[in-house]
Design a protein around this motif. Structure first.
Motif, PDB file in Angstrom:
ATOM      1  N   LYS A   9      45.687  39.686  43.730  1.00  0.00           N
ATOM      2  CA  LYS A   9      44.548  40.375  43.120  1.00  0.00           C
ATOM      3  C   LYS A   9      45.016  41.687  42.505  1.00  0.00           C
ATOM      4  CE  LYS A   9      40.475  41.896  42.088  1.00  0.00           C
ATOM      5  NZ  LYS A   9      39.757  41.343  40.940  1.00  0.00           N
ATOM      6  N   HIS A  10      44.711  41.853  41.234  1.00  0.00           N
ATOM      7  CA  HIS A  10      45.050  43.088  40.523  1.00  0.00           C
ATOM      8  C   HIS A  10      43.788  43.902  40.279  1.00  0.00           C
ATOM      9  CE1 HIS A  10      48.814  41.032  39.361  1.00  0.00           C
ATOM     10  NE2 HIS A  10      49.277  42.243  39.158  1.00  0.00           N
ATOM     11  N   TYR A  11      43.884  45.215  40.404  1.00  0.00           N
ATOM     12  CA  TYR A  11      42.862  46.126  39.886  1.00  0.00           C
ATOM     13  C   TYR A  11      43.541  46.858  38.740  1.00  0.00           C
ATOM     14  CZ  TYR A  11      40.007  45.505  44.097  1.00  0.00           C
ATOM     15  OH  TYR A  11      39.242  44.993  45.113  1.00  0.00           O
ATOM     16  N   LYS A  45      37.235  40.384  50.777  1.00  0.00           N
ATOM     17  CA  LYS A  45      36.245  40.219  49.703  1.00  0.00           C
ATOM     18  C   LYS A  45      36.587  39.018  48.831  1.00  0.00           C
ATOM     19  CE  LYS A  45      34.563  44.945  49.431  1.00  0.00           C
ATOM     20  NZ  LYS A  45      34.832  46.254  48.856  1.00  0.00           N
ATOM     21  N   LEU A  50      33.639  37.558  46.582  1.00  0.00           N
ATOM     22  CA  LEU A  50      33.082  38.757  45.947  1.00  0.00           C
ATOM     23  C   LEU A  50      34.023  39.333  44.893  1.00  0.00           C
ATOM     24  CD1 LEU A  50      31.709  40.544  49.145  1.00  0.00           C
ATOM     25  CD2 LEU A  50      30.496  39.025  47.599  1.00  0.00           C
ATOM     26  N   LEU A  51      35.251  38.824  44.867  1.00  0.00           N
ATOM     27  CA  LEU A  51      36.225  39.292  43.871  1.00  0.00           C
ATOM     28  C   LEU A  51      36.897  38.088  43.214  1.00  0.00           C
ATOM     29  CD1 LEU A  51      38.083  42.151  45.808  1.00  0.00           C
ATOM     30  CD2 LEU A  51      36.264  42.422  44.127  1.00  0.00           C
ATOM     31  N   ARG A  52      37.287  38.284  41.968  1.00  0.00           N
ATOM     32  CA  ARG A  52      38.103  37.259  41.309  1.00  0.00           C
ATOM     33  C   ARG A  52      39.548  37.425  41.770  1.00  0.00           C
ATOM     34  NH1 ARG A  52      36.147  38.216  35.199  1.00  0.00           N
ATOM     35  NH2 ARG A  52      36.368  40.328  35.951  1.00  0.00           N
ATOM     36  N   ARG A  65      34.052  29.450  46.178  1.00  0.00           N
ATOM     37  CA  ARG A  65      32.924  29.847  45.336  1.00  0.00           C
ATOM     38  C   ARG A  65      31.868  28.743  45.213  1.00  0.00           C
ATOM     39  NH1 ARG A  65      37.326  32.441  41.477  1.00  0.00           N
ATOM     40  NH2 ARG A  65      38.213  30.473  42.136  1.00  0.00           N
TER      41      ARG A  65
ATOM     42  N   ASP B 447      37.790  46.324  36.460  1.00  0.00           N
ATOM     43  CA  ASP B 447      39.063  46.747  35.859  1.00  0.00           C
ATOM     44  C   ASP B 447      38.926  47.791  34.755  1.00  0.00           C
ATOM     45  OD1 ASP B 447      40.175  44.982  37.514  1.00  0.00           O
ATOM     46  OD2 ASP B 447      40.529  43.413  36.043  1.00  0.00           O
ATOM     47  N   CYS B 514      32.978  36.548  39.476  1.00  0.00           N
ATOM     48  CA  CYS B 514      33.153  37.929  38.997  1.00  0.00           C
ATOM     49  C   CYS B 514      33.548  38.824  40.160  1.00  0.00           C
ATOM     50  CB  CYS B 514      31.862  38.435  38.371  1.00  0.00           C
ATOM     51  SG  CYS B 514      30.590  38.748  39.580  1.00  0.00           S
ATOM     52  N   ASP B 515      33.930  40.040  39.842  1.00  0.00           N
ATOM     53  CA  ASP B 515      34.163  41.043  40.877  1.00  0.00           C
ATOM     54  C   ASP B 515      32.826  41.697  41.173  1.00  0.00           C
ATOM     55  OD1 ASP B 515      36.836  40.574  40.922  1.00  0.00           O
ATOM     56  OD2 ASP B 515      37.397  42.307  39.705  1.00  0.00           O
ATOM     57  N   MET B 516      32.480  41.810  42.435  1.00  0.00           N
ATOM     58  CA  MET B 516      31.253  42.532  42.772  1.00  0.00           C
ATOM     59  C   MET B 516      31.409  43.955  42.240  1.00  0.00           C
ATOM     60  SD  MET B 516      29.409  42.974  46.463  1.00  0.00           S
ATOM     61  CE  MET B 516      30.420  44.231  47.196  1.00  0.00           C
TER      62      MET B 516
END
Lengths: 234, 523
Positions: A9-11, A45, A50-52, A65, B447, B514-516
């Motif tokens: 997971k990247h932000y 999450k 809750l997150l891609r 999902r 992001d 999606c990202d919450m």
């Protein structure tokens, strides 16, 4: 029951989870340990949808999902999030109706009794202390009787009675065949019941221990510090 | 004092440095500056042949500031105004710095907050030009607003300090707040019954001493208007009254109660808790009022996704005094009807409401719901969840627009077809905005920086509306007259529906892919 395969997971440019794989079987309690910023909450999450993320996560064999997976999953977030204008009982009623639960009232009554909330059913979410909110949050997650439960720091903000009850509930869920994935900083609180521990560091699983794997005379805490603080001191 | 100067100087320096690291924010600031400069240039180019009388401007400014006067009383009676942050409480309040200097520092910080609160005034050059006000006048109005905010924040601090823990004093201040407005209301009523014409009654009231000498709101509006009319002496007198009051109150706080830390603590802690709740995704707690709510009827109706609508209706009926309408939407509806009454047309109000809706769409419970985990975990299709969780804002918008254009249109005897098309255009615009919001969630998630996201959002709304606006304008101009105007709005409504549905189609499965979102509060 919970299978995480090669999840990243990247932000933006920041890599929060780096190619993580783990599995939690039915009736197994898996503990996620790691310092702040290790990527535990991000992983949790992601598991809850809750997150891609990149990779694959399944709950009971179904994509996390999918509706099938959501029916099996219960989630207690780190910070309790309640609706300020709903009463405690309405929170449970909302969950029951949204999940289309048939005989939910006896289960709700039992949960409320266990967490000493029976006399607070008409209190609004905004009128509760943080500890009370955490208890309601746990009740909401457990009401649909999920087969996989994810708890993110479930003991934070609870009073001694709440901590004892949560620990008893966790033990009960494990005995009933539920798969549990718990993130916590309170290592000693899980000493009694843990089956497998994943120690995370810098977004990766730095170590995996099963209960029988622990070297004689060493506790989970000893192992944790030896891994997370290695290289810090000469 | 050097420690306080150090904090202010260092904070400013670090904010500037941060801009270098966040190009999105920098672009946003540059665009805002460009927009202000554009407004200044426009104000030089644009000339209004017959400007509206300046007293209307004075009346509008009075009303605007009067809202903040009410707010200052409310804040003072509840927890005071947050002029400090928790870091000040934890570090400054316990340090050996004089409380008087710390208060001065708080007031300087507060000036910064007021600056941003009134920032939108700088964009009103076009509107104020209708009253013959040039850009110098806009800056003067802005300065007047800032001065008012300084006075009112100090007033709320003083009210809290004086009434804290004393029920009798609280009642006295509440009575005082009502008494303050009473002479003005009575005078307006008398004028209305005498003249039998609301516009004339308002004109007389705006020019009366009851309004001009009304504390803060009256002083500021009269002072600014006097300056704009070239009467600097009167302007100085009225604005000077504000300064005098502010200085007097500050002196009173400092001299009578140097141990004011306790008085500002509640407001600071409340503001901090709200900020933290926002950052944690607890949108409900962040926006919940401290008002005591009586729990009478209980229960949540619905099953599956419809339970979301049932929950929202229960929350609305419990939270709002006006049922489905929130207090801000009731006030907007009231203001819009008054505007229709005085402007004698629906289209201007429709335009203003549509602009406002770009910001207000986020007040719907459906979009707020996406900040907590429940909606993602409910085992129902993403489409059904989105549909039913946004039913509340759609129903509210329809009700609100029926109220505004129905009552307003009836009062000015507008044709029913115009009333209906305005309701349709406004309601479907909300659908389009919801679509754009979900599309953003689907493709941007966590992001992207909040400032840049906001900028792209405005741009996306403008782009999504542009084809519809062009088609509406061309058709309207070709047909001409009322029929052209009606056709234009009909085409625009059709476009809003098509574009809105298109956005929803593109964001298919958004809640499961999606990202919450997380509120970026700078916590």
């Amino acid at each position: 029951m919970i299978v995480v395969q090669n999840v990243s997971k990247h932000y933006g440019k920041f890599l929060a989870n780096d190619d993580i794989s783990l599995a939690v079987q039915s009736g197994e309690l898996a503990v996620l340990l790691g310092p702040n910023g290790a990527g535990k909450s991000t992983l949790i999450k992601s598991v809850c949808g809750l997150l891609r993320f990149r990779g694959s996560i399944t709950i009971g064999g179904a994509d996390n999902r999918s509706l099938e997976a959501k029916r099996l999953l219960g989630y207690v977030p780190e910070m309790p999030v309640l609706y300020p204008m709903l009463t405690v009982r309405e929170h449970l009623e909302f969950i029951a109706k949204a999940y289309r639960l048939q005989t939910w009232e006896p289960i709700a009554e039992e949960l409320l009794r266990r967490f000493e909330l029976s006399d607070k059913t008409n209190k609004l979410g905004k009128e509760l202390s943080k500890g009370m909110q955490q208890k309601v949050s746990v009740c909401c997650a457990l009401l649909p009787q999920p087969k996989a439960v994810i708890l993110d720091e479930p003991l934070v903000g609870l009073d001694p009675h709440g901590i004892r009850e949560i620990k008893a509930v966790i033990a009960g869920l494990k005995n009933s065949g539920c798969a549990l994935l718990i993130s916590t900083h309170m290592i000693e609180s899980m000493e009694e019941n843990w089956d497998v521990t994943y120690i995370m560091k810098d977004g990766k699983v730095a170590a995996l221990y099963r209960r029988g794997d622990l070297p004689a005379g060493q506790t989970l805490e000893d192992i944790y510090f030896s891994i997370t603080e290695s290289g810090k001191k000469a | 004092m050097s420690a306080l100067v150090y904090i202010i100087r260092k904070s400013m320096k670090n904010s500037l440095k941060e801009l270098g690291k966040k190009p999105g924010k920098l672009i946003l600031y540059l665009l805002v500056i460009a927009a202000i400069l554009g407004m200044v240039l426009l104000s030089f180019i644009r000339t209004v042949d017959s400007p509206a009388p300046l007293f209307w401007f004075s009346g509008i400014l009075f009303l605007f500031i009067a809202l903040f006067v009410v707010n200052a009383f409310a804040k003072g009676l509840s927890g005071g105004d947050a002029i400090f942050e928790m870091n000040d409480v934890n570090l400054l309040f316990v340090s050996p710095v004089s409380p008087r200097k710390v208060l001065l520092y708080g007031l300087v910080r507060m000036a910064k907050t007021s600056f941003w609160a009134g920032f939108f005034i700088l964009f009103q050059a076009n509107t104020l030009a209708n009253f013959g006000v040039d850009y110098g006048g806009v800056l003067l109005t802005f300065a007047g607003f800032l001065l008012s905010m300084a006075v009112l924040t100090t007033a709320s601090l003083l009210i809290y300090s004086v009434t804290n823990g004393n029920a009798v004093r609280k009642r006295i201040v509440k009575c005082l707040a009502v008494v303050l407005f009473l002479p003005l209301a009575v005078f307006l009523a008398v004028q209305y019954f005498t003249t039998q014409d609301m516009a004339t009654a308002l004109e007389i009231t705006i020019g009366s001493a009851f309004l001009r000498f009304f504390p803060v709101a009256g002083w500021t509006s009269s002072g600014v208007t006097a300056f704009l009319s070239g009467d600097a002496a009167t302007g100085l007198l009225f604005l000077g009254l504000n300064l005098l009051l502010c200085a007097g109150m500050t002196a009173y706080i400092l001299l009578s109660n140097p141990d004011y830390y306790e008085d500002v603590l509640v407001a600071t802690e409340t503001a901090y808790e709200k900020k933290r709740a926002l950052a944690d995704g607890n949108m409900g707690a962040a926006t919940a009022s401290k008002r005591k709510v009586r729990v009478a009827k209980t229960g949540v109706s619905g099953s599956g996704a419809t339970a979301l609508f049932g929950k929202h209706m229960r929350e609305n009926l419990r939270e709002n005094r006006f049922g489905i309408l929130t207090l801000p939407s009731a006030l907007i509806a009231l203001g819009a009807v008054i505007m229709i009454l005085f402007g004698r047309e629906l289209s201007l109000v429709l335009q203003i409401l549509m602009w406002l809706q770009i910001f207000l769409i986020g007040t719907g419970r459906g979009l707020k719901e996406t900040y907590s985990h429940y909606i993602y975990l409910i085992p129902v299709s993403s489409f059904q969840k989105i549909l039913w969780s946004n039913m509340e804002i759609m129903a509210r918008t329809l009700f609100e627009s029926a109220l505004i254009f129905g009552i307003g249109g009836a009062l000015i005897k507008a044709h029913p077809s115009f009333i209906l098309i305005c309701i349709l255009t406004y309601t479907l615009f909300s659908l389009l905005l919801l679509g754009v919001n979900y599309l953003f969630m689907r493709f941007f998630g966590a992001d992207i920086s909040a400032g840049l996201l906001l900028f792209i959002y405005y741009l996306a709304v403008i782009l999504a509306m542009a084809p519809g606006l062009v088609m509406a304008f061309v058709a309207g101009a070709a047909i001409g007259g009322d029929a052209g105007y009606f056709t234009g709005l009909l085409i625009l409504s059709g476009w809003e529906l098509a574009a809105g549905l298109g956005c929803f189609a593109l964001s298919k499965g958004v809640l499961h892919n999606c990202d919450m979102p997380q509120m970026k509060t700078g916590k």
